[in-house]
Design a protein around this motif. Structure first.
Motif, PDB file in Angstrom:
ATOM      1  N   LEU A 159       0.833  -1.195   0.000  1.00 59.96           N
ATOM      2  CA  LEU A 159       0.000   0.000   0.000  1.00 59.96           C
ATOM      3  C   LEU A 159       0.876   1.256   0.000  1.00 59.96           C
ATOM      4  N   TYR A 160       0.268   2.378  -0.323  1.00 66.04           N
ATOM      5  CA  TYR A 160       0.965   3.669  -0.253  1.00 66.04           C
ATOM      6  C   TYR A 160       1.366   3.917   1.190  1.00 66.04           C
ATOM      7  N   ASP A 161       2.691   4.083   1.438  1.00 66.80           N
ATOM      8  CA  ASP A 161       3.173   4.159   2.813  1.00 66.80           C
ATOM      9  C   ASP A 161       4.186   5.272   3.053  1.00 66.80           C
ATOM     10  N   ARG A 162       4.192   6.299   2.207  1.00 67.65           N
ATOM     11  CA  ARG A 162       5.203   7.345   2.384  1.00 67.65           C
ATOM     12  C   ARG A 162       5.021   8.093   3.704  1.00 67.65           C
ATOM     13  N   GLU A 163       3.799   8.330   4.094  1.00 69.65           N
ATOM     14  CA  GLU A 163       3.562   9.000   5.371  1.00 69.65           C
ATOM     15  C   GLU A 163       4.088   8.157   6.526  1.00 69.65           C
ATOM     16  N   GLN A 164       3.859   6.850   6.454  1.00 71.92           N
ATOM     17  CA  GLN A 164       4.357   5.980   7.510  1.00 71.92           C
ATOM     18  C   GLN A 164       5.883   5.896   7.494  1.00 71.92           C
ATOM     19  N   GLN A 165       6.467   5.996   6.317  1.00 77.44           N
ATOM     20  CA  GLN A 165       7.926   6.011   6.239  1.00 77.44           C
ATOM     21  C   GLN A 165       8.489   7.239   6.968  1.00 77.44           C
ATOM     22  N   VAL A 166       7.859   8.401   6.746  1.00 77.66           N
ATOM     23  CA  VAL A 166       8.284   9.629   7.427  1.00 77.66           C
ATOM     24  C   VAL A 166       8.073   9.498   8.928  1.00 77.66           C
ATOM     25  N   ASN A 167       6.930   8.935   9.314  1.00 86.01           N
ATOM     26  CA  ASN A 167       6.676   8.737  10.751  1.00 86.01           C
ATOM     27  C   ASN A 167       7.727   7.824  11.380  1.00 86.01           C
ATOM     28  N   LEU A 168       8.166   6.802  10.608  1.00 88.02           N
ATOM     29  CA  LEU A 168       9.189   5.901  11.125  1.00 88.02           C
ATOM     30  C   LEU A 168      10.517   6.638  11.302  1.00 88.02           C
ATOM     31  N   GLN A 169      10.866   7.481  10.338  1.00 88.57           N
ATOM     32  CA  GLN A 169      12.099   8.265  10.464  1.00 88.57           C
ATOM     33  C   GLN A 169      12.031   9.198  11.672  1.00 88.57           C
ATOM     34  N   GLN A 170      10.877   9.834  11.850  1.00 89.56           N
ATOM     35  CA  GLN A 170      10.707  10.732  12.991  1.00 89.56           C
ATOM     36  C   GLN A 170      10.830   9.963  14.300  1.00 89.56           C
ATOM     37  N   ALA A 171      10.227   8.804  14.390  1.00 87.67           N
ATOM     38  CA  ALA A 171      10.306   7.999  15.605  1.00 87.67           C
ATOM     39  C   ALA A 171      11.744   7.567  15.871  1.00 87.67           C
ATOM     40  N   ASP A 172      12.496   7.268  14.815  1.00 81.28           N
ATOM     41  CA  ASP A 172      13.894   6.882  14.983  1.00 81.28           C
ATOM     42  C   ASP A 172      14.714   8.053  15.529  1.00 81.28           C
ATOM     43  N   VAL A 173      14.442   9.255  15.014  1.00 79.95           N
ATOM     44  CA  VAL A 173      15.136  10.448  15.507  1.00 79.95           C
ATOM     45  C   VAL A 173      14.781  10.692  16.967  1.00 79.95           C
ATOM     46  N   GLU A 174      13.534  10.491  17.331  1.00 78.37           N
ATOM     47  CA  GLU A 174      13.108  10.674  18.717  1.00 78.37           C
ATOM     48  C   GLU A 174      13.853   9.716  19.642  1.00 78.37           C
ATOM     49  N   GLN A 229      16.917   8.600  19.120  1.00 77.55           N
ATOM     50  CA  GLN A 229      18.275   9.114  19.229  1.00 77.55           C
ATOM     51  C   GLN A 229      18.338  10.304  20.191  1.00 77.55           C
ATOM     52  N   LEU A 230      17.357  11.225  20.094  1.00 75.36           N
ATOM     53  CA  LEU A 230      17.327  12.372  21.005  1.00 75.36           C
ATOM     54  C   LEU A 230      17.160  11.921  22.450  1.00 75.36           C
ATOM     55  N   LEU A 270      20.444  10.597  23.755  1.00 75.69           N
ATOM     56  CA  LEU A 270      21.385  11.675  24.078  1.00 75.69           C
ATOM     57  C   LEU A 270      20.991  12.367  25.377  1.00 75.69           C
ATOM     58  N   GLU A 271      19.690  12.581  25.540  1.00 74.83           N
ATOM     59  CA  GLU A 271      19.199  13.188  26.768  1.00 74.83           C
ATOM     60  C   GLU A 271      19.526  12.310  27.980  1.00 74.83           C
ATOM     61  N   ARG A 272      19.338  11.012  27.824  1.00 76.48           N
ATOM     62  CA  ARG A 272      19.665  10.104  28.923  1.00 76.48           C
ATOM     63  C   ARG A 272      21.168  10.156  29.235  1.00 76.48           C
ATOM     64  N   GLN A 273      21.978  10.173  28.183  1.00 81.45           N
ATOM     65  CA  GLN A 273      23.425  10.220  28.388  1.00 81.45           C
ATOM     66  C   GLN A 273      23.824  11.476  29.177  1.00 81.45           C
ATOM     67  N   VAL A 321      13.657   7.079  26.916  1.00 81.44           N
ATOM     68  CA  VAL A 321      14.248   6.280  25.836  1.00 81.44           C
ATOM     69  C   VAL A 321      13.391   5.057  25.557  1.00 81.44           C
ATOM     70  N   ALA A 322      12.957   4.399  26.627  1.00 77.85           N
ATOM     71  CA  ALA A 322      12.105   3.214  26.464  1.00 77.85           C
ATOM     72  C   ALA A 322      10.802   3.577  25.758  1.00 77.85           C
ATOM     73  N   ARG A 323      10.204   4.728  26.151  1.00 79.10           N
ATOM     74  CA  ARG A 323       8.967   5.162  25.501  1.00 79.10           C
ATOM     75  C   ARG A 323       9.202   5.461  24.038  1.00 79.10           C
ATOM     76  N   ALA A 324      10.319   6.102  23.720  1.00 76.24           N
ATOM     77  CA  ALA A 324      10.621   6.413  22.324  1.00 76.24           C
ATOM     78  C   ALA A 324      10.800   5.146  21.504  1.00 76.24           C
ATOM     79  N   LYS A 325      11.404   4.124  22.097  1.00 74.65           N
ATOM     80  CA  LYS A 325      11.577   2.856  21.384  1.00 74.65           C
ATOM     81  C   LYS A 325      10.237   2.161  21.146  1.00 74.65           C
TER      82      LYS A 325
END
Length: 374
Positions: free
Chosen positions: A85-100, A102-103, A106-109, A160-164
């Motif tokens: 199915l068309y999933d470009r929006e979900q692809q962007v959401n996945l990238q955003q979640a991955d960045v979250e 990482q942030l 870093l915050e935990r560190q 971090v756990a919530r972001a994962k």
């Protein structure tokens, strides 16, 4: 003159005797011999070939079909992508979640390093306080700061756990935009084309599957057997399978399942569904799901026993045996054993080599009739 009269009387008597004799009936005879007799249970209505695994696959989410990667008749492997199915929006959401994630890491560190520093400062302050070089107020402030920093570290770890978790959920939503094969098989039917919208079935409303997938490496026959015979059936009993598509051939099988309930269909006898698996898929025979099929379950088998065709038995288990000395038929009662619609085992009453009437509908063929064998 007297001799002439005697001759005429003899001739007249011979004519009367021959006229009184009935004409012999021409009859077909069957020679009794030994063979195999089986007691079988057969299906009451035609069964059909089914696949051990058949899935009418559908997506849990609706959307526009972006790619259709298979065609009807294609063979697929486990995990192979079938529809996207068309999933470009979900692809962007996945990238955003991955960045979250990482942030958050870093915050935990940062928070945990600050907590470690605060803990070390508290330890040094305790040493100074022991030498009366630091006031109790300052020591208390440093201890409180160490505890606050430790809590901040724990909070950052939880974030971090919530972001994962959010990342995993986003990945699940993305995966739901893809339809993959759960096992190896052949694509039987596809409903949908690129550009069309597909929606999941609402509760209680059946809609055509996106992909109908059949595992044709494992096939079996499901057929109904009358409830009277079902009581004699057991799992693993041997059976024979015959198919209308392959007339004159039979395939070995065995019972793999007996339905735990009786089916009661309108205007039909009560039956029990029985599944029969092929012992070995027939070599060179392409079996298609949906072929009509019949089964014969072998309940008992006797080899090399005296037998007669079933349709030669009269009521009361009697046969018409041919007496070659008198050229007449005689009614003989026989004791029978196993039987099916083709053969009946004869326990007593006949001997190997006896000849019996093979067609009971032969006109004039009855007990005591003079006959001539065909």
């Amino acid at each position: 003159m007297k001799q002439v009269v005697v001759v005429m009387v003899i001739v007249l008597a011979a004519v009367v005797w021959y006229a009184s004799q009935e004409e012999p009936v021409l009859v077909p005879l069957h020679r009794v011999s030994t063979g195999v007799v089986e007691q079988i249970a057969a299906n009451s209505r035609a069964g059909s070939i089914r696949a051990c695994h058949r899935s009418r696959l559908a997506l849990p989410r609706g959307g526009r079909v972006e790619q259709l990667l298979v065609a009807e008749g294609d063979r697929v492997k486990p995990g192979q992508l079938l529809l996207q199915l068309y999933d470009r929006e979900q692809q962007v959401n996945l990238q955003q979640a991955d960045v979250e994630v990482q942030l958050a890491q870093l915050e935990r560190q940062q928070r945990c390093q600050s907590a470690a520093l605060a803990k070390r400062e508290q330890t040094r302050a305790q040493g100074l306080a022991g030498q009366k070089l630091l006031s109790d107020e300052q020591l208390d402030r440093l201890a409180t700061d160490a505890r606050v920093q430790a809590l901040a570290c724990q909070l950052a770890t939880a974030q971090v756990a919530r972001a994962k978790v959010i990342l995993a959920r986003t990945q699940v939503l993305l995966d739901e935009m893809q339809l993959r094969a759960p096992y190896a098989g052949i694509v039987a039917e596809i409903n949908g084309e690129p550009g069309e919208y597909t929606t999941p079935s609402p509760p209680g409303v059946a809609t055509p599957p996106a992909v109908d997938l059949i595992d044709d490496s494992c096939l079996y026959v499901r057929a109904p057997i009358d409830e009277v015979e079902a009581a004699s059936l057991k799992v693993d009993q041997p059976a024979r399978i015959t198919l209308d598509a392959f007339r004159g051939q039979s395939f070995a099988g065995y019972i793999s399942r007996i339905a735990p309930y009786v089916s009661e269909l309108e205007k039909q006898a009560r039956t029990v569904d029985v599944d029969v698996l092929f012992v070995q898929p027939p070599a060179g025979a392409v079996l298609l799901v949906g072929y009509s099929a019949d089964i014969e379950v072998i309940l008992a088998r006797h080899d090399t026993v005296l037998r007669v065709p079933t349709d030669t038995l009269l009521e009361g288990d009697r046969v018409l045996r041919f007496n070659p000395d008198a050229s007449r038929l005689a009614s003989v009662e026989v004791q029978t054993g196993l039987r099916n619609w083709s053969w009946v085992e004869v326990v007593s009453g006949l001997r190997d080599g006896d000849r019996i009437l093979s067609r009971l509908d032969t006109v004039g063929a009855e007990a005591g009739a003079r006959v001539v064998a065909e």
